[in-house]
Design an enzyme around this catalytic site. Structure first.
Site, short mmCIF file in Angstrom:
data_model
loop_
_atom_site.label_atom_id
_atom_site.label_comp_id
_atom_site.label_asym_id
_atom_site.label_seq_id
_atom_site.Cartn_x
_atom_site.Cartn_y
_atom_site.Cartn_z
N THR A 1 -10.41 -10.65 4.99
CA THR A 1 -9.44 -9.57 5.20
C THR A 1 -10.18 -8.30 5.58
O THR A 1 -11.40 -8.19 5.41
CB THR A 1 -8.62 -9.33 3.93
OG1 THR A 1 -9.50 -8.91 2.88
CG2 THR A 1 -7.90 -10.59 3.50
N GLU B 1 -3.99 -14.18 5.58
CA GLU B 1 -3.64 -15.10 4.49
C GLU B 1 -2.60 -16.15 4.89
O GLU B 1 -2.35 -17.10 4.14
CB GLU B 1 -3.10 -14.30 3.29
CG GLU B 1 -4.14 -13.45 2.59
CD GLU B 1 -4.31 -12.05 3.17
OE1 GLU B 1 -4.90 -11.19 2.50
OE2 GLU B 1 -3.84 -11.82 4.31
N TRP C 1 11.95 7.25 -0.81
CA TRP C 1 10.96 6.63 0.06
C TRP C 1 11.24 6.96 1.53
O TRP C 1 12.37 6.94 1.99
CB TRP C 1 10.97 5.12 -0.14
CG TRP C 1 10.57 4.69 -1.51
CD1 TRP C 1 11.39 4.26 -2.51
CD2 TRP C 1 9.25 4.67 -2.05
NE1 TRP C 1 10.66 3.96 -3.64
CE2 TRP C 1 9.33 4.21 -3.39
CE3 TRP C 1 7.98 5.01 -1.55
CZ2 TRP C 1 8.24 4.06 -4.22
CZ3 TRP C 1 6.87 4.85 -2.37
CH2 TRP C 1 7.00 4.39 -3.69
#
Length: 542
Positions: free
Chosen positions: A185, A330, A443
């Site tokens: 990653t 992944e 948010w």
């Protein structure tokens, strides 16, 4: 209970072996650093993959050993994929854009036995002399007469090594769980983590990914993966293209708009795959030159959110279908895609662009779900936001050396993305968890703000981060680069933003910059930008 079918696991080398038999004259074309083109066939590449395997055997590489590559998209890297994994080794693709310190950590963590590298990356490896004890040799991927010199390594030439080897190899029949690839990653927080791909999962990914309900490869396809082979196996395309008989065009490292256009035109590329910034670069080149891309029919776009403005541009200016894709290291990586469906013919153009700019629906075998903070599934209403989880036969169950165990919950992998799913199953990733801006307890999506800014013609690229704020904890600020020849006015940009997002989302500051930093895979380096601009509002507006 008795088994009724043969125990016959499919291996990666079976893909190239089949391509050499079924499509022996189909080409693999590579753009080389000197501007020339290398051409050979799947039949040729299969023979050279066997030479690679024999070479590795002569170097005492054994099943399960990790063999690293540090190379761009070209035919030698392609045959290494198959030669290493076919003989039972593990292809560890090193990201060419990493810092030397990151390369050192990854090579040592993986315990690589050999390094196969392009000549231009030799200085990075020389800086690691004495620091990578498991590496037994460095092999340069170039012609014999172009070998560089090194004062710290005894270099070997790839062509010299393999030309002495047989073009046949007795490939082992490997268990489906046998490892075949290793990719790390990006490590934006902490050290990078390794994702180990397996023989069976890689073949299954190639079969599903290249099939008619996803990438839709066949013998009429001319596919060009611009996404690098050193990161997430170029989205699996070096495996799925030969499986379905597609011509494969490998663009090397010259990824300017001019070079991309040249390859599309000369090779008649009809499908190509890259992050959004690549297509922005090509669009800018086409606008500046007035040139066309008539053969290109589809671009697959992942690695970052698809800006709806670019989706519309590619449809209306170039008649190219923009296919939003989502996946991760992944997930091997393909997980969802906004494929063209018959139902879209009944939609308006704007409704189609909305679907194309999403991440699409899951590929067969992959399941997705969104959850709240307490782990409860959330409704698929296209509005409710939740933490995205994924599972499937080519989704990792653990990181290499069992790191990052907190990423797995009840059989799901927690992606770190915040997403919505609509009633038809279309996924839209609205932000990375770490990139969402929390302002006064509410948010704000940085991705939605960035995409909204691209509706203003003068904005070439936008990046939104959360900056510290005395009253609201965080407020968004926007950094933009501008397109040449277009008039820019901040008030006009804000009016465009107001048409797309809530007024309280509007950035507290808009900063024009010459350029924005990107990772080696084309993603914005938001960590670097946050570090530089985190205190911007406190320092300039108090």
């Amino acid at each position: 209970m008795a088994n009724h079918m043969m125990d016959f696991p499919l291996n990666t080398i079976d893909i190239l072996k089949s391509a050499a038999l079924r499509y022996p004259e189909k080409e693999v074309v590579s753009a080389l650093p000197d501007g020339s083109m290398h051409r050979y066939t799947y039949a040729d590449s299969y023979k050279r993959a066997a030479q690679v395997a024999n070479c590795l055997k002569s170097l005492s590489v054994k099943k399960g050993d990790h063999v690293a590559t540090l190379a761009v998209n070209h035919y030698r890297h392609f045959e290494l994929y198959y030669g290493i994994s076919g003989m039972g080794g593990v292809v560890h693709t090193l990201n060419a854009r990493l810092f030397v310190e990151q390369l050192e950590y990854i090579i040592n963590h993986a315990e690589d036995s050999y390094l196969f590298i392009d000549p231009e990356f030799l200085p990075q490896i020389e800086a690691l002399a004495g620091k990578i004890p498991t590496v037994r040799g460095v092999i340069i991927l170039c012609d014999e007469d172009k070998m560089p010199e090194s004062s710290v390594f005894k270099l070997q030439n790839y062509e010299t090594l393999i030309k002495a080897q047989s073009e046949t190899y007795e490939w082992p029949r490997l268990d489906s769980k046998h490892p075949c690839g290793l990719c790390y990653t990006s490590g934006t927080t902490g050290n990078p983590k390794g994702v180990m791909y397996e023989q069976g999962s890689t073949v299954l990914h190639a079969m599903m990914g290249g099939g008619s309900h996803f990438l839709n490869f066949d013998e009429w396809t001319v596919a060009m993966p611009i996404v690098p082979m050193y990161h997430v196996v170029a989205w699996g395309i070096p495996f799925s293209a030969p499986l379905y008989g597609a011509k494969l065009v490998l663009p090397g490292c010259a990824l300017s708009g001019e070079n991309i256009h040249r390859l599309i035109e000369e090779e008649q590329v009809n499908k190509s795959y890259a992050v959004p910034t690549v297509w922005l670069t090509l669009h800018n080149y086409l606008q500046a030159t007035g040139k066309t891309i008539e053969s290109l029919k589809l671009v697959g776009v992942g690695g970052a959110a698809s800006p709806k403005a670019l989706v519309k541009t590619f449809a209306e200016k170039y008649d190219v279908y923009w296919m939003g894709i989502w996946g991760m290291t992944e997930t091997s990586p393909l997980a969802t895609g906004a494929i063209l469906t018959p139902e879209m013919s009944d939609l308006s153009a704007e409704e189609c662009y909305e679907l194309q700019s999403s991440a699409g629906k899951p590929i067969f075998g992959v399941e997705i779900e969104i959850f709240d903070a307490n782990g409860n599934p959330l409704p698929h209403d296209g509005v409710t936001r939740g933490d995205l989880r994924v599972r499937g036969p080519w989704v990792l169950s653990s990181y290499y050396k069992s790191e990052g165990s907190n990423s797995f919950v009840d059989g799901w992998f927690e992606t770190g993305d915040v997403a919505v799913i609509n009633p038809e199953g279309y996924l839209r990733v609205v932000d990375r968890s770490k990139d969402v801006i929390k302002s006064g307890g509410e948010w704000i999506s940085s991705v939605e703000l960035e995409n909204a800014a691209l509706n203003y013609p003068a904005v070439n690229e936008a990046c939104v981060i959360g900056a510290a704020h005395e009253k609201w904890d965080e407020r968004p600020i926007m950094l933009v680069t501008l397109r040449e020849g277009e008039d820019y006015n901040e008030d006009d940009l804000k009016r465009v933003l107001t048409e797309k997002v809530a007024k309280w989302w509007l950035p507290d500051a808009i900063i024009v910059v010459d350029e924005l930093p990107h990772t080696g895979t084309g993603k914005l380096k938001k960590v670097d930008i946050r570090n530089e601009y985190r205190q911007y509002l406190l320092e300039n507006y108090n």
